[in-house]
Scaffold this motif. Structure first.
Motif, PDB file in Angstrom:
ATOM      1  N   GLY A 140     -35.948   8.246  45.266  1.00 39.44           N
ATOM      2  CA  GLY A 140     -37.208   9.209  45.755  1.00 39.44           C
ATOM      3  C   GLY A 140     -38.375   8.197  46.072  1.00 39.44           C
ATOM      4  O   GLY A 140     -38.599   7.234  45.468  1.00 39.44           O
ATOM      5  N   ALA A 141     -39.263   8.754  46.976  1.00 39.36           N
ATOM      6  CA  ALA A 141     -40.331   8.130  47.521  1.00 39.36           C
ATOM      7  C   ALA A 141     -41.495   9.053  47.126  1.00 39.36           C
ATOM      8  O   ALA A 141     -41.598   9.935  47.865  1.00 39.36           O
ATOM      9  CB  ALA A 141     -40.360   7.794  48.942  1.00 39.36           C
ATOM     10  N   CYS A 142     -42.274   8.884  46.010  1.00 38.70           N
ATOM     11  CA  CYS A 142     -43.100   9.578  45.322  1.00 38.70           C
ATOM     12  C   CYS A 142     -44.473   9.373  45.508  1.00 38.70           C
ATOM     13  O   CYS A 142     -45.156   9.065  44.320  1.00 38.70           O
ATOM     14  CB  CYS A 142     -42.493  10.129  44.269  1.00 38.70           C
ATOM     15  N   MET A 143     -45.277   8.988  46.621  1.00 36.73           N
ATOM     16  CA  MET A 143     -46.664   8.791  46.847  1.00 36.73           C
ATOM     17  C   MET A 143     -46.888   7.426  46.262  1.00 36.73           C
ATOM     18  O   MET A 143     -47.106   6.414  47.214  1.00 36.73           O
ATOM     19  CB  MET A 143     -47.516  10.004  46.168  1.00 36.73           C
ATOM     20  N   GLY A 144     -47.303   7.395  44.914  1.00 42.41           N
ATOM     21  CA  GLY A 144     -47.470   6.029  44.357  1.00 42.41           C
ATOM     22  C   GLY A 144     -46.296   5.538  43.733  1.00 42.41           C
ATOM     23  O   GLY A 144     -46.643   4.451  42.855  1.00 42.41           O
ATOM     24  N   ASP A 145     -45.520   6.029  43.385  1.00 37.57           N
ATOM     25  CA  ASP A 145     -44.162   5.625  42.607  1.00 37.57           C
ATOM     26  C   ASP A 145     -42.804   5.550  43.589  1.00 37.57           C
ATOM     27  O   ASP A 145     -42.452   6.415  44.484  1.00 37.57           O
ATOM     28  CB  ASP A 145     -43.841   6.502  41.629  1.00 37.57           C
ATOM     29  N   GLY A 146     -41.964   4.835  43.560  1.00 39.67           N
ATOM     30  CA  GLY A 146     -40.639   4.646  43.957  1.00 39.67           C
ATOM     31  C   GLY A 146     -39.769   5.012  42.595  1.00 39.67           C
ATOM     32  O   GLY A 146     -39.815   4.180  41.707  1.00 39.67           O
ATOM     33  N   ILE A 147     -38.532   5.576  42.975  1.00 46.11           N
ATOM     34  CA  ILE A 147     -37.713   6.078  41.749  1.00 46.11           C
ATOM     35  C   ILE A 147     -36.488   5.999  42.253  1.00 46.11           C
ATOM     36  O   ILE A 147     -35.955   6.044  43.351  1.00 46.11           O
ATOM     37  CB  ILE A 147     -38.308   7.535  41.069  1.00 46.11           C
ATOM     38  N   VAL A 148     -35.437   6.069  40.962  1.00 52.75           N
ATOM     39  CA  VAL A 148     -34.085   6.063  41.251  1.00 52.75           C
ATOM     40  C   VAL A 148     -33.686   7.098  40.268  1.00 52.75           C
ATOM     41  O   VAL A 148     -34.007   7.341  39.252  1.00 52.75           O
ATOM     42  CB  VAL A 148     -33.327   4.709  40.904  1.00 52.75           C
ATOM     43  N   LEU A 149     -32.816   8.239  40.808  1.00 56.50           N
ATOM     44  CA  LEU A 149     -32.109   9.075  39.883  1.00 56.50           C
ATOM     45  C   LEU A 149     -30.751   9.274  39.821  1.00 56.50           C
ATOM     46  O   LEU A 149     -30.005   8.877  40.456  1.00 56.50           O
ATOM     47  CB  LEU A 149     -32.754  10.421  40.433  1.00 56.50           C
ATOM     48  N   ASP A 150     -30.204   9.703  38.605  1.00 55.50           N
ATOM     49  CA  ASP A 150     -28.940  10.080  38.421  1.00 55.50           C
ATOM     50  C   ASP A 150     -28.706  11.628  38.756  1.00 55.50           C
ATOM     51  O   ASP A 150     -29.478  12.492  37.961  1.00 55.50           O
ATOM     52  CB  ASP A 150     -28.386   9.733  37.066  1.00 55.50           C
ATOM     53  N   ILE A 151     -27.819  11.915  39.586  1.00 54.11           N
ATOM     54  CA  ILE A 151     -27.721  13.393  40.004  1.00 54.11           C
ATOM     55  C   ILE A 151     -26.279  13.956  39.749  1.00 54.11           C
ATOM     56  O   ILE A 151     -25.861  14.731  40.317  1.00 54.11           O
ATOM     57  CB  ILE A 151     -28.040  13.508  41.708  1.00 54.11           C
ATOM     58  N   SER A 152     -25.558  12.888  38.674  1.00 55.97           N
ATOM     59  CA  SER A 152     -24.157  13.549  38.360  1.00 55.97           C
ATOM     60  C   SER A 152     -24.079  14.920  37.762  1.00 55.97           C
ATOM     61  O   SER A 152     -23.317  15.634  38.078  1.00 55.97           O
ATOM     62  CB  SER A 152     -23.426  12.703  37.279  1.00 55.97           C
ATOM     63  N   ASP A 153     -25.290  15.519  37.350  1.00 53.51           N
ATOM     64  CA  ASP A 153     -25.403  16.812  37.210  1.00 53.51           C
ATOM     65  C   ASP A 153     -26.525  17.431  37.984  1.00 53.51           C
ATOM     66  O   ASP A 153     -27.824  17.038  38.090  1.00 53.51           O
ATOM     67  CB  ASP A 153     -26.031  17.277  35.746  1.00 53.51           C
ATOM     68  N   ARG A 154     -26.041  18.063  39.129  1.00 51.06           N
ATOM     69  CA  ARG A 154     -26.932  18.398  40.412  1.00 51.06           C
ATOM     70  C   ARG A 154     -28.015  19.122  39.892  1.00 51.06           C
ATOM     71  O   ARG A 154     -28.971  19.169  40.653  1.00 51.06           O
ATOM     72  CB  ARG A 154     -25.831  19.071  41.470  1.00 51.06           C
ATOM     73  N   GLU A 155     -28.105  19.770  38.811  1.00 53.03           N
ATOM     74  CA  GLU A 155     -29.146  20.654  38.773  1.00 53.03           C
ATOM     75  C   GLU A 155     -30.175  20.030  37.637  1.00 53.03           C
ATOM     76  O   GLU A 155     -31.218  20.614  37.148  1.00 53.03           O
ATOM     77  CB  GLU A 155     -28.699  22.055  38.151  1.00 53.03           C
ATOM     78  N   ALA A 156     -29.717  18.993  37.195  1.00 51.24           N
ATOM     79  CA  ALA A 156     -30.662  18.298  36.156  1.00 51.24           C
ATOM     80  C   ALA A 156     -30.704  16.880  36.600  1.00 51.24           C
ATOM     81  O   ALA A 156     -30.263  15.732  35.789  1.00 51.24           O
ATOM     82  CB  ALA A 156     -30.152  18.267  34.853  1.00 51.24           C
ATOM     83  N   PRO A 157     -31.285  16.222  37.795  1.00 55.46           N
ATOM     84  CA  PRO A 157     -31.434  14.730  38.096  1.00 55.46           C
ATOM     85  C   PRO A 157     -32.340  14.016  36.682  1.00 55.46           C
ATOM     86  O   PRO A 157     -33.256  14.668  36.462  1.00 55.46           O
ATOM     87  CB  PRO A 157     -32.364  14.934  39.214  1.00 55.46           C
ATOM     88  N   VAL A 158     -31.868  13.017  36.607  1.00 53.04           N
ATOM     89  CA  VAL A 158     -32.731  12.047  35.637  1.00 53.04           C
ATOM     90  C   VAL A 158     -33.168  10.794  36.189  1.00 53.04           C
ATOM     91  O   VAL A 158     -32.395  10.092  37.043  1.00 53.04           O
ATOM     92  CB  VAL A 158     -31.458  11.856  34.475  1.00 53.04           C
ATOM     93  N   VAL A 159     -34.446  10.431  36.141  1.00 51.39           N
ATOM     94  CA  VAL A 159     -34.903   9.226  36.664  1.00 51.39           C
ATOM     95  C   VAL A 159     -34.387   8.470  35.672  1.00 51.39           C
ATOM     96  O   VAL A 159     -34.663   8.100  34.477  1.00 51.39           O
ATOM     97  CB  VAL A 159     -36.662   9.286  36.784  1.00 51.39           C
ATOM     98  N   THR A 160     -33.845   7.102  36.222  1.00 49.88           N
ATOM     99  CA  THR A 160     -33.391   5.773  35.761  1.00 49.88           C
ATOM    100  C   THR A 160     -34.372   4.723  35.850  1.00 49.88           C
ATOM    101  O   THR A 160     -33.970   3.903  35.113  1.00 49.88           O
ATOM    102  CB  THR A 160     -32.017   5.928  35.872  1.00 49.88           C
ATOM    103  N   GLU A 161     -35.105   4.730  36.938  1.00 54.95           N
ATOM    104  CA  GLU A 161     -35.861   3.646  37.272  1.00 54.95           C
ATOM    105  C   GLU A 161     -36.912   4.154  38.249  1.00 54.95           C
ATOM    106  O   GLU A 161     -37.142   5.152  38.827  1.00 54.95           O
ATOM    107  CB  GLU A 161     -35.097   2.556  38.019  1.00 54.95           C
ATOM    108  N   GLN A 162     -38.126   3.270  37.800  1.00 56.46           N
ATOM    109  CA  GLN A 162     -39.396   3.482  38.466  1.00 56.46           C
ATOM    110  C   GLN A 162     -40.183   2.347  38.931  1.00 56.46           C
ATOM    111  O   GLN A 162     -40.228   1.544  37.879  1.00 56.46           O
ATOM    112  CB  GLN A 162     -40.270   4.645  37.676  1.00 56.46           C
ATOM    113  N   VAL A 163     -40.658   2.242  40.108  1.00 61.41           N
ATOM    114  CA  VAL A 163     -41.368   1.001  40.425  1.00 61.41           C
ATOM    115  C   VAL A 163     -42.629   1.205  41.259  1.00 61.41           C
ATOM    116  O   VAL A 163     -42.664   2.363  41.624  1.00 61.41           O
ATOM    117  CB  VAL A 163     -40.504   0.039  41.343  1.00 61.41           C
ATOM    118  N   ARG A 164     -43.513   0.383  41.007  1.00 61.52           N
ATOM    119  CA  ARG A 164     -44.798   0.463  41.936  1.00 61.52           C
ATOM    120  C   ARG A 164     -45.004  -0.641  42.616  1.00 61.52           C
ATOM    121  O   ARG A 164     -44.626  -1.978  42.195  1.00 61.52           O
ATOM    122  CB  ARG A 164     -45.938   0.836  40.850  1.00 61.52           C
TER     123      ARG A 164
END
Length: 532
Positions: free
Chosen positions: A320-344
């Motif tokens: 994810g590219a989220c304005m002030g943050d870059g993130i990585v998500l686990d989407i193994s559960d498609r309806e409940a993505p989970v952020v696993t890493e966050q960088v700036r």
């Protein structure tokens, strides 16, 4: 692009100097002569108020001052209006100019998606379907006029999903612009049945909080007959995918907007039953930044939502590219993505705009859309680490590590909006190669196999649309698909190119039945390339 096209959301008056006229509703900018010895006025100086949805306006927030962007050096020796230049390994095959309801300057071409012999090209006024069976002679198959702004597109099977990021009077294609202060206004995603590409059928609309700046898709898990759905990546043996998930990114909430309330630290998850797309609905609105995200530290914008997401369904990952943050998500559960890493990157990244995995998901290329896509930031004054790509290694522990920056080496003129934008991988086994749009900087293909030393392979560039004013234009999306490069040029139309270079040998043999660059497929890392 960074700005939302919801001009109707402006609830305060923008008071900017003539140099920064681009920030207001006017979509072109008069450019002052660069020969003047005094620098132009600071467009962010004074008691100014604005909506963050206005182009560039958010960059006047504390820490995001873009006054220097209007102090670009004299580049009069560069390409003239409509002149072309390219590397020797590039062939220009075709161009189809904008036409019909999309011909006007304010009808911006936007994203692309591909399926079989067709390319689906988004536009602020709807979308166009092109037949690209003969890349040297692409043809318009159909044009659907359905205004709504942004026009981000994704295709899956018989369905096309289109983003609408502007308040409308209703969800129909005959709707009128509305005010986001109106609780009854509509914006979100539209869904079309494209089983007959000559006559796409509008089948569903889903309103989403703050609209849909972009959309990203991922198939649900494959289900065997008689079995219930579970988690997974949709590749179950002999199973069939029953649902498509659409992840909607949007941002810039405002207390005055009933359907776009702060803090808006979330995305919307829309579930589309493939057998009954008319029943599409939001099934979750996961909060990705429970602690509020980047508050606007240093050079970065404050996080109030995401600009874009890229899924990699086969690996159950999303970036994810989220304005002030870059993130990585686990989407193994498609309806409940989970952020696993966050960088700036508070020193060099103003606005995290988009993300691309390499094929084995050990790297992510994040882009910084400094200036909202409407400023001339490809110049010596801005430098080569701002408005650029950040190349990150993604370790086995899930941690991101910045390795280098990549920015096109060709300076652009003061009347050319230029910054990193949408691109995709070139499927070369054992290498990490990407082609990418740079607005009026054209497009660039670069090798980032060595994360610390990216190298350009090929490029194409045109001169400015005008040498007197900055007209928003250039390549919005440039992607590699089945042996050719396709580019949606904001003003000049649909382009087709080919690169003949030994460094990408074999890529043309990798054939995809479908390609959404924001839903990455995998390709063979070694051995004989095959159809996917």
């Amino acid at each position: 692009m960074v700005h939302s096209a919801r001009q109707s959301r402006v609830v305060r008056t923008t008071l900017l100097t003539a140099t920064a006229g681009l920030l207001a509703a006017g979509l072109t900018v008069p450019i002052q002569a660069s020969a003047a010895p005094e620098p132009p006025p600071d467009p962010c100086e004074g008691a100014q108020t604005f909506s963050e949805a206005d182009r560039l306006a958010g960059n006047c927030l504390p820490g995001n001052d873009v006054a220097r962007l209007f102090q670009a050096p004299d580049t009069s020796g560069l390409l003239g209006v409509d002149e072309e230049a390219k590397s020797d390994n590039v062939r220009v095959l075709a161009n189809i100019p904008k036409q019909g309801a999309f011909a006007e300057e304010s009808a911006y071409n936007s994203d692309l998606a591909f399926q079989g012999r067709y390319a689906f090209a988004g536009n602020y006024n709807g979308f166009t379907v092109y037949d690209i069976a003969q890349p040297t002679r692409p043809k318009v198959v159909s044009q659907v006029v359905c205004p709504g702004a942004q026009g981000d597109v994704s295709v899956y099977g018989d369905l096309l999903v289109v983003s609408v990021d502007a308040a409308r009077s209703d969800d129909s294609c005959s709707s009128e612009p509305d005010s986001a202060t109106n609780a009854d206004a509509w914006e979100g995603v539209r869904i079309f049945d494209i089983s007959n590409v000559r006559k796409p059928e509008y089948v569903a609309a889903v309103a989403t909080p703050c609209g849909s700046h972009t959309n990203t898709i991922a198939p649900g898990p494959a289900v065997k007959p008689g079995k219930s759905e579970g988690k997974g990546n949709g590749k179950g043996p002999k199973g069939k995918v029953q649902d498509l998930y659409v992840y909607v990114s949007s941002y810039s909430p405002n207390a005055a907007f009933p359907n776009c309330q702060p803090p808006h630290d979330l995305i919307s998850v829309v579930k589309v039953p493939l057998k009954a797309p008319q029943d599409a609905a939001i099934v979750a609105t996961p909060v990705l930044f429970p602690d509020g995200g980047n508050p606007g530290l240093g050079y970065s914008r404050q996080t109030s939502g995401c600009h874009d997401l890229t899924s990699y369904p086969e690996k159950d990952l999303m970036a994810g590219a989220c304005m002030g943050d870059g993130i990585v998500l686990d989407i193994s559960d498609r309806e409940a993505p989970v952020v696993t890493e966050q960088v700036r990157d508070e020193e060099n990244f103003s606005f995290w705009h988009s993300a691309t995995f390499n094929n084995d998901a050990t790297k992510i290329v994040f882009t910084d859309e400094l200036g909202g896509g409407g400023a001339p930031v490809c110049n010596e004054e801005t430098g080569d680490t701002k408005g650029a790509n950040g190349i990150y290694d993604l370790g086995s522990d899930g941690q991101l590590e910045l390795k280098s920056y990549y920015k096109i080496p060709r300076p652009q003129s003061n009347t050319e909006n230029c910054v990193a934008h949408n691109g995709s991988l070139v499927p070369v086994a054992g290498k990490d190669i990407m082609v990418q749009a740079w607005y009026q900087g054209g497009w660039s293909m670069f090798d980032f196999t060595d994360s610390e030393n990216p190298v350009e392979i090929a490029w194409h560039d045109r001169g400015p649309l005008s040498d007197e004013r900055l007209v928003l234009g250039g390549a919005w999306s440039t992607y590699y698909y089945n042996g050719h490069i396709y580019s949606n040029e904001i003003q000049r139309g649909f382009d087709v190119f080919r690169v003949d270079d030994r460094r990408i040998a074999g890529a043309e043999k990798v054939r995809f039945d479908e390609l959404n660059p924001q839903m990455q497929p995998s390709y063979p890392e070694k051995g004989k390339p095959g159809k996917r």
